[in-house]
Structures are given as C-alpha cells and as structure tokens.
Design a protein around this motif. Structure first.
Motif, mmCIF file in Angstrom:
data_model
loop_
_atom_site.group_PDB
_atom_site.id
_atom_site.type_symbol
_atom_site.label_atom_id
_atom_site.label_comp_id
_atom_site.label_asym_id
_atom_site.label_seq_id
_atom_site.Cartn_x
_atom_site.Cartn_y
_atom_site.Cartn_z
ATOM 1 N N LEU A 36 -16.672 65.412 102.727
ATOM 2 C CA LEU A 36 -16.764 65.511 101.268
ATOM 3 C C LEU A 36 -16.050 64.368 100.558
ATOM 4 O O LEU A 36 -16.422 64.017 99.431
ATOM 5 N N GLN A 37 -15.035 63.795 101.201
ATOM 6 C CA GLN A 37 -14.360 62.658 100.578
ATOM 7 C C GLN A 37 -15.322 61.502 100.344
ATOM 8 O O GLN A 37 -15.170 60.735 99.391
ATOM 9 N N ALA A 60 -20.206 60.259 95.674
ATOM 10 C CA ALA A 60 -21.526 59.637 95.553
ATOM 11 C C ALA A 60 -22.444 60.398 94.609
ATOM 12 O O ALA A 60 -23.435 59.841 94.122
ATOM 13 N N VAL A 61 -22.149 61.678 94.349
ATOM 14 C CA VAL A 61 -23.026 62.469 93.481
ATOM 15 C C VAL A 61 -22.398 62.761 92.121
ATOM 16 O O VAL A 61 -23.017 63.418 91.288
ATOM 17 N N VAL A 62 -21.178 62.293 91.915
ATOM 18 C CA VAL A 62 -20.504 62.562 90.642
ATOM 19 C C VAL A 62 -21.114 61.709 89.539
ATOM 20 O O VAL A 62 -21.238 60.487 89.661
ATOM 21 N N ALA A 63 -21.503 62.350 88.435
ATOM 22 C CA ALA A 63 -22.026 61.628 87.284
ATOM 23 C C ALA A 63 -20.876 61.009 86.504
ATOM 24 O O ALA A 63 -19.752 61.531 86.500
ATOM 25 N N ALA A 64 -21.143 59.893 85.867
ATOM 26 C CA ALA A 64 -20.123 59.265 85.021
ATOM 27 C C ALA A 64 -19.775 60.204 83.882
ATOM 28 O O ALA A 64 -20.659 60.742 83.216
ATOM 29 N N PRO A 65 -18.496 60.480 83.634
ATOM 30 C CA PRO A 65 -18.111 61.418 82.574
ATOM 31 C C PRO A 65 -18.489 60.889 81.197
ATOM 32 O O PRO A 65 -18.413 59.696 80.931
#
Length: 281
Positions: free
Chosen positions: A100-101, A106-111
């Motif tokens: 998960l690290q 890789a799937v986090v959207a830009a805030p």
C-alpha cells in the motif's frame, strides 16, 4: 506489565482482522488445551450453536485453526498456537503495508484544498498528534504540558532517532523517562509561570508541528474537556511553528538577561507590555 483482560484480548484480535465470533472461538480453542468439537466451542465461547461451525470454518480457512478427527469420526478443532498466529499476522500486515505504501499514493487525487478537521476529544487530539510526529522527517516543534508529553514521549524519541530536529517548549518540568532525557532542544517555561498561564487561559494549550507542513493545535480544560484541530495547510503550520520558535526564543532571552531585567524592559515599553499581556509571573 498491567494484566490484559479478556475483552481487551478479543478487541485486539478483532483489530487484527477477526470477527467477534472468530475471536471468541479462537480464544476458546486456545484455552481448551486439547481438541474440542463445535458444541464445546459454543459452550466455552458464547458463540451461538447455529453459527459456531461456520465460525470455525472461517478460522480454518484463515489458518488460525485445524480440523482433526475426533471420536467416532467426529470433527474436532485445534488452534494454531498464539505465537505462530501472531507471527503470521505480523508478516501479512507488514506485507500489506509495503504494497500500500506504493499503491495508495498512485491513486490519490490532488486535493482541492488543504485538509483541516476538528478533533472531538482529547484522545482524538493526542492520536492525531502522534500521526504528525510520526510523519516528521526534518523538524518537529512542540508547545506542550507534561501531562500530554507523557503520552507523546516515545513518538518524539522515534522522530529524533529518524534525524528530525526536535524543539520542545514545556509548561512544567519534563520528567525523566526510562530512555533518559528527551532528545533535542527542550526548554521549561519559567518566564511565564505555568500556573499563571493556566489561570489566565483556563486550559493547557498544545501545539505539535511536523516539518512545518501539518499541525495539531488544541487545548485541554481543567474540567476534562478538550478541543482541537488538525491542519495540513502549510501556512497555518508555519505560523504554529513560528509561535513555538518565538516562545522558545523569549525563554532563552529571559535565561540570558534575567527575568527581572526582561520584566523591566517590558514595563518601560508600552508596546511590548501590550504584546506581553497577562499571565507573566
């Protein structure tokens, strides 16, 4: 070591992925000390007889228990020994964290904006402060009282061990822990007497800033209440870090020139006196 109760054992097994029934059935198997059938597991554990075999099947599927042939070809169950189970869980947990690290970022959207949220109570505030400290790699600033520092002591030492530069302003004496003196630049607030500050504010302020990019700010009331916020807004985190840095600088200045001389300086300058405010002893 403080004895751990049965509810605590069950809770921790659930935290590691077992259902409530699975945790109860596994503990019953361990406590039996011999192969037992489903009826006996239900009687020992409190798991309903209607679901005990389904529960035992899940334990077998996850490798936490084994089926053995009992009397008259009945099926009995044996647990995987606790040491082996915990070692397996640790390997699985570490493996998942390692995957998960790499995968989660890789799937986090830009805030769309910088994260900020309220912290509902003292436990939530200290847990979030532990997160901030755990994420610190370059520097760590704390303005804190000994009551809260005791909870965060080990995390602060870990941050220092990673190479983070630690700066602490403590409103009260920092008790020496088993690991020795707290690492980093640690100052006890004497110029502002802690009792006077507490009387003036009505609460113990806590400020924890990691890498000047995230911070926890809040207060602990004398009546047991607590309030606080977490923010990942770098502007707010920078201001929080500057608050701690300036307070440390004032403390060092008081130690160098003497509190009486500093008081005289403030007393002769109305602008400084206004900024100083109340609560100085």
């Amino acid at each position: 070591m403080t004895p751990v109760s049965m509810p605590d054992i069950l809770e921790h097994l659930q935290r590691l992925g077992m259902s409530g029934y699975e945790a109860k059935a596994y503990v019953a198997l361990v406590a039996a000390g011999r192969p037992v059938n489903g009826y006996e597991v239900a009687k020992r554990s409190g798991v309903p007889r209607s679901t005990v075999y389904e529960t035992l099947g899940k334990l077998v599927a996850r490798g936490a228990a084994y089926e053995v042939r009992g009397a008259a070809d009945a099926t009995d169950y044996l647990p995987l020994p606790p040491a082996a189970l915990l070692d397996r869980m640790r390997r699985e947990f570490d493996g998942s964290v390692a995957v998960l690290q790499t995968a989660l970022p890789a799937v986090v959207a830009a805030p769309e904006g910088h994260l900020i949220h309220n912290l509902k109570d003292g436990e939530a505030m200290l847990a979030r402060a532990e997160d901030v400290i755990a994420g610190a790699r370059r520097d760590l600033f704390l303005s804190i009282w000994p009551q809260e520092l005791r909870r965060l002591d080990a995390r602060v030492r870990e941050a220092a061990g990673r190479g983070a530069e630690v700066s602490v302003m403590s409103f009260g004496k920092v008790a020496e822990a088993p690991g020795g003196d707290l690492p980093g630049s640690v100052h006890e607030h004497r110029y502002s007497a802690p009792e006077a500050v507490l009387q003036d504010l009505g609460y113990r302020l806590i400020v924890v800033v990691g890498d000047r990019r995230e911070a926890v700010v809040g207060g602990f009331g004398t009546d047991g209440s607590a309030w606080g916020v977490y923010t990942a807004d770098p502007a707010v985190a920078l201001m929080a870090a500057e608050y701690v840095r300036q307070d440390i600088a004032l403390q060092i200045l008081a130690e160098r020139v003497g509190a009486a001389e500093l008081d005289r300086l403030f007393a002769t300058d109305p602008g400084l006196l206004r900024l100083l405010g109340r609560g100085r002893a």
